[in-house]
Motif scaffolding. Sequence first.
Motif, PDB file in Angstrom:
ATOM      1  N   LYS A  56       0.837  -1.196   0.000  1.00  0.00           N
ATOM      2  CA  LYS A  56       0.000   0.000   0.000  1.00  0.00           C
ATOM      3  C   LYS A  56       0.873   1.248   0.000  1.00  0.00           C
ATOM      4  N   GLU A  57       0.535   2.203  -0.871  1.00  0.00           N
ATOM      5  CA  GLU A  57       1.291   3.459  -0.939  1.00  0.00           C
ATOM      6  C   GLU A  57       0.937   4.341   0.249  1.00  0.00           C
ATOM      7  N   MET A  58       1.973   4.907   0.854  1.00  0.00           N
ATOM      8  CA  MET A  58       1.780   5.803   1.986  1.00  0.00           C
ATOM      9  C   MET A  58       2.221   7.204   1.577  1.00  0.00           C
ATOM     10  N   LYS A  59       1.482   8.217   2.066  1.00  0.00           N
ATOM     11  CA  LYS A  59       1.795   9.603   1.756  1.00  0.00           C
ATOM     12  C   LYS A  59       1.878  10.421   3.025  1.00  0.00           C
ATOM     13  N   SER A  60       2.792  11.399   2.995  1.00  0.00           N
ATOM     14  CA  SER A  60       2.929  12.320   4.107  1.00  0.00           C
ATOM     15  C   SER A  60       3.472  13.638   3.568  1.00  0.00           C
ATOM     16  N   GLY A  61       2.589  14.639   3.457  1.00  0.00           N
ATOM     17  CA  GLY A  61       2.989  15.926   2.916  1.00  0.00           C
ATOM     18  C   GLY A  61       3.492  15.802   1.488  1.00  0.00           C
ATOM     19  N   ARG A  62       4.718  16.186   1.254  1.00  0.00           N
ATOM     20  CA  ARG A  62       5.298  16.132  -0.091  1.00  0.00           C
ATOM     21  C   ARG A  62       5.981  14.791  -0.386  1.00  0.00           C
ATOM     22  N   LEU A  63       5.842  13.854   0.542  1.00  0.00           N
ATOM     23  CA  LEU A  63       6.508  12.566   0.396  1.00  0.00           C
ATOM     24  C   LEU A  63       5.511  11.437   0.170  1.00  0.00           C
ATOM     25  N   SER A  64       5.957  10.435  -0.570  1.00  0.00           N
ATOM     26  CA  SER A  64       5.178   9.208  -0.730  1.00  0.00           C
ATOM     27  C   SER A  64       6.143   8.034  -0.823  1.00  0.00           C
ATOM     28  N   ILE A  65       5.728   6.863  -0.329  1.00  0.00           N
ATOM     29  CA  ILE A  65       6.557   5.664  -0.360  1.00  0.00           C
ATOM     30  C   ILE A  65       5.681   4.474  -0.714  1.00  0.00           C
ATOM     31  N   LYS A  66       6.196   3.606  -1.561  1.00  0.00           N
ATOM     32  CA  LYS A  66       5.433   2.440  -2.004  1.00  0.00           C
ATOM     33  C   LYS A  66       6.379   1.262  -2.160  1.00  0.00           C
ATOM     34  N   ASP A  67       5.975   0.124  -1.604  1.00  0.00           N
ATOM     35  CA  ASP A  67       6.774  -1.091  -1.659  1.00  0.00           C
ATOM     36  C   ASP A  67       6.270  -1.979  -2.795  1.00  0.00           C
ATOM     37  N   ASN A  68       7.191  -2.442  -3.618  1.00  0.00           N
ATOM     38  CA  ASN A  68       6.874  -3.398  -4.682  1.00  0.00           C
ATOM     39  C   ASN A  68       7.557  -4.712  -4.336  1.00  0.00           C
ATOM     40  N   GLN A  69       6.850  -5.543  -3.590  1.00  0.00           N
ATOM     41  CA  GLN A  69       7.457  -6.748  -3.037  1.00  0.00           C
ATOM     42  C   GLN A  69       7.746  -7.799  -4.103  1.00  0.00           C
ATOM     43  N   LYS A  70       7.023  -7.759  -5.211  1.00  0.00           N
ATOM     44  CA  LYS A  70       7.285  -8.715  -6.287  1.00  0.00           C
ATOM     45  C   LYS A  70       8.649  -8.467  -6.928  1.00  0.00           C
ATOM     46  N   ASN A  71       9.032  -7.196  -6.999  1.00  0.00           N
ATOM     47  CA  ASN A  71      10.327  -6.840  -7.591  1.00  0.00           C
ATOM     48  C   ASN A  71      11.404  -6.587  -6.533  1.00  0.00           C
ATOM     49  N   ASN A  72      11.064  -6.828  -5.265  1.00  0.00           N
ATOM     50  CA  ASN A  72      12.020  -6.616  -4.174  1.00  0.00           C
ATOM     51  C   ASN A  72      12.609  -5.203  -4.201  1.00  0.00           C
ATOM     52  N   SER A  73      11.737  -4.227  -4.289  1.00  0.00           N
ATOM     53  CA  SER A  73      12.188  -2.834  -4.303  1.00  0.00           C
ATOM     54  C   SER A  73      11.080  -1.938  -3.758  1.00  0.00           C
ATOM     55  N   PHE A  74      11.473  -0.786  -3.265  1.00  0.00           N
ATOM     56  CA  PHE A  74      10.487   0.227  -2.890  1.00  0.00           C
ATOM     57  C   PHE A  74      10.992   1.579  -3.350  1.00  0.00           C
ATOM     58  N   GLN A  75      10.054   2.481  -3.585  1.00  0.00           N
ATOM     59  CA  GLN A  75      10.435   3.799  -4.102  1.00  0.00           C
ATOM     60  C   GLN A  75       9.856   4.907  -3.242  1.00  0.00           C
ATOM     61  N   VAL A  76      10.644   5.962  -3.149  1.00  0.00           N
ATOM     62  CA  VAL A  76      10.252   7.149  -2.401  1.00  0.00           C
ATOM     63  C   VAL A  76      10.214   8.322  -3.370  1.00  0.00           C
ATOM     64  N   THR A  77       9.144   9.096  -3.338  1.00  0.00           N
ATOM     65  CA  THR A  77       9.000  10.256  -4.210  1.00  0.00           C
ATOM     66  C   THR A  77       8.936  11.520  -3.365  1.00  0.00           C
TER      67      THR A  77
END
Length: 209
Positions: free
Chosen positions: A69-90
């Motif tokens: 599940k994508e999480m957001k906080s102000g100007r930040l967002s984070i999402k985990d892609n467990q199938k690809n073993n990676s997560f991204q922060v915007t």
Amino acid sequence: MWLSAALLLLSFPGCLSIQGPALVRGTEQGSVTVRCRYSSRWQTYKKWWCRGAHWNTCSILIQTTGSEKEMKSGRLSIKDNQKNNSFQVTMEMLKQNDTDTYWCGIKKFGTDLGTRVKVHVYSVGKDTMSTSKQLSWPTVDSSADLVSSDLQKRNHYMLLVFVKVPALLILTGAVLWLKRSTQKVPEEQWRHSLCNDLDSELLAKDISP
């Protein structure tokens, strides 16, 4: 040597379990996305993003719940892609004071895992100047290549005139000298036999009545 390198790697938290870019750059009012990869054993663990130069004192800004599940906080967002073993922060709507050291991290029992990421934010004018400077580098490099090529040609000509040509002449002279010396022995033998024949004929004429 390899043991020392391995110990050095193990001294950094999570260097073998989580990896990310060393540096990301973005323009003011723009956005950047940082993608960090991890080993499969950490798929269901919480992932986080913190800010601070030092690992032990950095402040966690946002983290996942252990799901995709994508999480957001102000100007930040984070999402985990467990199938690809990676997560991204915007990071959105970047400001110059967002320039700092950040960490991609994995929350676990004991010491968390993490890898350092530096974020650099430029104003539009400075970023344009930086881009133009980067574009000018090939021209400088190509001229340097031309100078280097001219020097190589000049060195080749000097080597040809002062080394290769004299060496070739010496080698040719040596070959001719050897050829003449090998031909000199048969010639002397021919002259010696000729003189002997003439002496024999003269002697025979003198003896004959």
